[in-house]
Design a protein around this motif. Sequence first.
Motif, mmCIF file in Angstrom:
data_model
loop_
_atom_site.group_PDB
_atom_site.id
_atom_site.type_symbol
_atom_site.label_atom_id
_atom_site.label_comp_id
_atom_site.label_asym_id
_atom_site.label_seq_id
_atom_site.Cartn_x
_atom_site.Cartn_y
_atom_site.Cartn_z
ATOM 1 N N LEU A 38 0.824 -1.209 0.000
ATOM 2 C CA LEU A 38 0.000 0.000 0.000
ATOM 3 C C LEU A 38 0.856 1.256 0.000
ATOM 4 C CD1 LEU A 38 -2.958 0.965 0.159
ATOM 5 C CD2 LEU A 38 -2.676 1.041 2.643
ATOM 6 N N GLY A 39 0.585 2.133 -0.960
ATOM 7 C CA GLY A 39 1.296 3.407 -1.020
ATOM 8 C C GLY A 39 2.631 3.343 -1.744
ATOM 9 N N GLN A 40 2.981 2.198 -2.295
ATOM 10 C CA GLN A 40 4.271 2.044 -2.985
ATOM 11 C C GLN A 40 4.066 1.611 -4.434
ATOM 12 O OE1 GLN A 40 7.018 -0.458 -0.825
ATOM 13 N NE2 GLN A 40 6.438 0.410 1.149
ATOM 14 N N GLY A 41 5.142 1.692 -5.207
ATOM 15 C CA GLY A 41 5.104 1.184 -6.568
ATOM 16 C C GLY A 41 5.271 -0.318 -6.592
ATOM 17 N N PRO A 42 4.853 -0.944 -7.671
ATOM 18 C CA PRO A 42 5.020 -2.400 -7.785
ATOM 19 C C PRO A 42 6.494 -2.794 -7.757
ATOM 20 C CG PRO A 42 3.504 -1.576 -9.454
ATOM 21 C CD PRO A 42 4.154 -0.385 -8.838
ATOM 22 N N LYS A 43 6.789 -3.900 -7.084
ATOM 23 C CA LYS A 43 8.144 -4.433 -7.010
ATOM 24 C C LYS A 43 8.151 -5.826 -7.616
ATOM 25 C CE LYS A 43 10.192 -6.559 -3.527
ATOM 26 N NZ LYS A 43 10.699 -6.876 -2.178
ATOM 27 N N LEU A 44 9.083 -6.045 -8.544
ATOM 28 C CA LEU A 44 9.140 -7.331 -9.241
ATOM 29 C C LEU A 44 9.508 -8.456 -8.286
ATOM 30 C CD1 LEU A 44 9.106 -8.836 -12.010
ATOM 31 C CD2 LEU A 44 11.590 -8.506 -12.033
ATOM 32 N N LEU A 45 8.747 -9.541 -8.367
ATOM 33 C CA LEU A 45 9.094 -10.756 -7.624
ATOM 34 C C LEU A 45 9.775 -11.758 -8.548
ATOM 35 C CD1 LEU A 45 5.882 -11.308 -5.481
ATOM 36 C CD2 LEU A 45 8.103 -10.488 -4.695
ATOM 37 N N ILE A 46 9.161 -12.008 -9.706
ATOM 38 C CA ILE A 46 9.693 -13.020 -10.600
ATOM 39 C C ILE A 46 9.226 -12.743 -12.018
ATOM 40 C CG2 ILE A 46 7.771 -14.635 -10.212
ATOM 41 C CD1 ILE A 46 9.903 -16.926 -10.340
ATOM 42 N N GLN A 47 10.104 -13.066 -12.972
ATOM 43 C CA GLN A 47 9.781 -12.933 -14.390
ATOM 44 C C GLN A 47 9.996 -14.275 -15.068
ATOM 45 O OE1 GLN A 47 12.375 -10.323 -16.566
ATOM 46 N NE2 GLN A 47 11.399 -10.754 -18.534
#
Lengths: 115, 110
Positions: free
Chosen positions: A39-48
Amino acid sequence: EAGVAQSPRYKIIEKRQSVAFWCNPISGHATLYWYQQILGQGPKLLIQFQNNGVVDDSQLPKDRFSAERLKGVDSTLKIQPAKLEDSAVYLCASSKLRTRTGELFFGEGSRLTVL
Amino acid sequence: ELKVEQNPLFLSMQEGKNYTIYCNYSTTSDRLYWYRQDPGKSLESLFVLLSNGAVKQEGRLMASLDTKARLSTLHITAAVHDLSATYFCAVVNYGQNFVFGPGTRLSVLP
């Protein structure tokens, strides 16, 4: 054209329980991503994933998170055991390979609350 | 490691006013994206900027990219309430991964 489908949309669990999220990307999209958005943050990559191979999982907390992409199409993301700080929206996104724009298309997300 | 910053993080503006949101990034990239997110919703693609000097416009929003300065701007002209949302920029790193900024939460007041 159908968009990225995700389920469940909402999940409430207690800490130390497990949870799984499912994603079906846009048809023909070879690349699939899982992002965590607190909440309140940008998306952060977990896995591609590219097709059914992992391209980047450097930010995936592997002691508790796992993901797989079956037959290069659908994907599941599992958390076991969950911690309070895992409360977030888990976004799945997909994109085509070798396109001019390389745009990501996002699903509606799965909102996880860990109590 | 690629870092993406945005400012301001919060923006409250009157309808009819103009304003600019800034997106800075730390390492070379030639692709930058702007997304919009409404509360409780997913991210919607607004603009794709693919080269230095690229400018894209859609309605009251205009985005530009300066790859030499590692800077993109999202300019809002004559804001209306419907533009209230969170705006994210994202930059593609060497591994073809999207790195998102923290977002700018925009509120347009009547």
